[in-house]
Design an enzyme around this catalytic site. Structure first.
Site, PDB file in Angstrom:
ATOM      1  N   HIS A   1       0.594  -1.265  -0.006  1.00 43.17           N
ATOM      2  CA  HIS A   1       0.177   0.252  -0.244  1.00 43.17           C
ATOM      3  C   HIS A   1       0.712   1.418  -0.283  1.00 43.17           C
ATOM      4  O   HIS A   1       0.774   2.135  -0.919  1.00 43.17           O
ATOM      5  CB  HIS A   1      -1.109  -0.058   1.547  1.00 43.17           C
ATOM      6  CG  HIS A   1      -1.664   1.103   1.324  1.00 43.17           C
ATOM      7  ND1 HIS A   1      -2.918   0.881   0.978  1.00 43.17           N
ATOM      8  CD2 HIS A   1      -1.712   2.402   1.805  1.00 43.17           C
ATOM      9  CE1 HIS A   1      -3.825   2.539   1.316  1.00 43.17           C
ATOM     10  NE2 HIS A   1      -2.176   3.374   1.586  1.00 43.17           N
ATOM     11  N   GLU A   2       2.017   1.629   0.726  1.00 40.42           N
ATOM     12  CA  GLU A   2       2.622   2.536   1.074  1.00 40.42           C
ATOM     13  C   GLU A   2       3.974   2.950  -0.481  1.00 40.42           C
ATOM     14  O   GLU A   2       3.984   3.987  -0.815  1.00 40.42           O
ATOM     15  CB  GLU A   2       3.969   2.355   1.942  1.00 40.42           C
ATOM     16  CG  GLU A   2       2.835   2.204   3.485  1.00 40.42           C
ATOM     17  CD  GLU A   2       1.318   3.212   3.557  1.00 40.42           C
ATOM     18  OE1 GLU A   2       1.910   4.385   3.153  1.00 40.42           O
ATOM     19  OE2 GLU A   2       0.643   3.422   3.925  1.00 40.42           O
TER      20      GLU A   2
ATOM     21  N   HIS B   1       2.160   4.477  -3.114  1.00 38.56           N
ATOM     22  CA  HIS B   1       1.773   6.261  -2.650  1.00 38.56           C
ATOM     23  C   HIS B   1       3.337   6.269  -2.881  1.00 38.56           C
ATOM     24  O   HIS B   1       3.741   7.334  -3.884  1.00 38.56           O
ATOM     25  CB  HIS B   1       1.949   5.919  -1.311  1.00 38.56           C
ATOM     26  CG  HIS B   1       0.414   5.839  -0.445  1.00 38.56           C
ATOM     27  ND1 HIS B   1      -1.016   6.550  -1.424  1.00 38.56           N
ATOM     28  CD2 HIS B   1      -0.225   5.568   0.153  1.00 38.56           C
ATOM     29  CE1 HIS B   1      -1.636   6.400  -1.347  1.00 38.56           C
ATOM     30  NE2 HIS B   1      -1.492   5.593   0.073  1.00 38.56           N
TER      31      HIS B   1
END
Length: 379
Positions: free
Chosen positions: A67-68, A71
């Protein structure tokens, strides 16, 4: 938040883990090994339950990392520099060095995280279905099903339009696009974040007091974190607005006193030039900056060995020091600054140290701007 230890790099971004990650890791593993798995599928050995719980917790953190990383990768593709990714108690965070230049870039950077979590949820749901069809152990199917559910939940929760969640970034992008004012958009997302945080705190406390459910306290903790983080983001946005257009050179202490990397700790502490006013000094080697040394760190060296230990062995190396240029925007530097003598910012031009910046330097500038005629309510 700084990482306790670094795992390495993924897609060119440094990935670290804060010690508090052990808390959520233990909660996930314990909840599965002593709760969900034995209740849903009794009769197995405790070794099986704990092995499944620990493996699931590891994969869960890999999902948070994905998820990170999403980003970070999209941020870099949109011209936003990324400091690092840190996994900690309440999940993970990709620390961006600068902000998105347009609402569209903000939208892409914020939206990709929940999208990746949603795709992972679908992937694990498909895996669980296929494993069930293949008559694989129900424990393994349960592990995949749990990972599917938690990733979908993570996507939905992060999509809530409240700062500092990804949904708050999406809300800010929308408000920024509608109003053309990034500061007003941030204020709107911040207000939503604090409101949502208070709702979680109140709901969590009510659940805990009414039913004695530990999850209620966990919700309250998350809500309190959202309130604190949203408040901090709001203050930082106000500071960025106030400092807009101010270059680093206007705030830095020019031509600071430096220490040679080969100077012994004993000589460093004995030199009267380093005893007063400042608590940290840039370290140079052949005129080039190589790190930062603090008086506190130097004093930790035993007196008996201080005469043989060079400053380079106790300094914070340049790789762990924030470095910027004199013409960089001070507002863009703010997110990278932290409290503590070891967190001074070194200002470098053409490989040469030209200045140093501390939070106290920024505070003095902010106070001056707030009291200057025509700025911040001053007269």
């Amino acid at each position: 938040m700084r990482a306790t230890f670094v795992l390495g790099r993924i897609a060119g971004v440094r990935v670290g883990v804060h010690w508090s990650v052990l808390g959520i890791f233990a909660i996930v593993a314990l909840g599965l090994a002593q709760g969900r798995l034995p209740v849903a599928h009794p009769g197995r050995s405790w070794v099986v339950y704990w092995a499944a719980g620990l493996c699931t917790a590891v994969v869960f953190f890999a999902s948070l990392l994905a998820h990170e990383v999403a980003h970070a990768v999209v941020a870099r593709r949109n011209g936003v520099e990324v400091d690092d990714i840190v996994l900690w108690l309440l999940g993970g965070v990709a620390r961006l060095r600068t902000e998105a230049s347009t609402p569209g870039a903000e939208l892409r950077i914020a939206g990709v995280g929940p999208l990746v979590s949603l795709l992972l949820g679908g992937f694990f749901a498909l895996v669980a279905w296929l494993l069930d069809l293949a008559s694989v152990s129900v424990i393994v199917v349960e592990m995949a099903a749990w990972l599917a559910g938690i990733n979908v939940l993570l996507a939905v929760f992060n999509a809530v339009p409240a700062a500092p969640l990804d949904g708050g970034r999406l809300l800010r992008a929308f408000l920024w696009w509608r109003t053309g004012d990034r500061l007003r958009a941030t204020a709107g997302a911040t207000a939503a974040g604090k409101g949502f945080g208070w709702l979680l705190v109140m709901f969590g406390l009510i659940v805990f007091m009414a039913r004695g459910v530990f999850g209620g306290l966990w919700l309250a903790l998350i809500g309190w974190f959202l309130i604190a983080t949203a408040t901090a983001e709001g203050r930082q946005a106000q500071l960025r607005g106030l400092l807009a257009g101010v270059p680093v050179r206007d705030v830095m202490t020019p031509e600071p006193l430096t220490v040679s990397a080969d100077t012994t700790v004993a000589d460093f502490l004995a030199d009267a030039r380093y005893r007063y006013r400042h608590s940290a000094f840039p370290v140079t080697d052949g005129g080039a900056p190589v790190g930062l040394v603090t008086l506190d760190e130097a004093r930790k060296v035993a007196q008996a060995g201080a005469a043989a230990v060079p400053v380079r062995e106790v300094m914070v190396p340049l790789s762990r020091t924030v470095v910027t240029g004199p013409d960089s925007a001070l507002a863009d530097l703010l997110p990278r600054m932290e409290r503590g003598a070891e967190n001074r910012v070194l200002v470098v031009a053409d490989g040469r140290l030209v200045g140093i910046v501390s939070l106290s330097d920024v505070s003095r500038t902010v106070n001056w701007l707030m009291n200057a005629p025509g700025r911040g309510g001053g007269r």
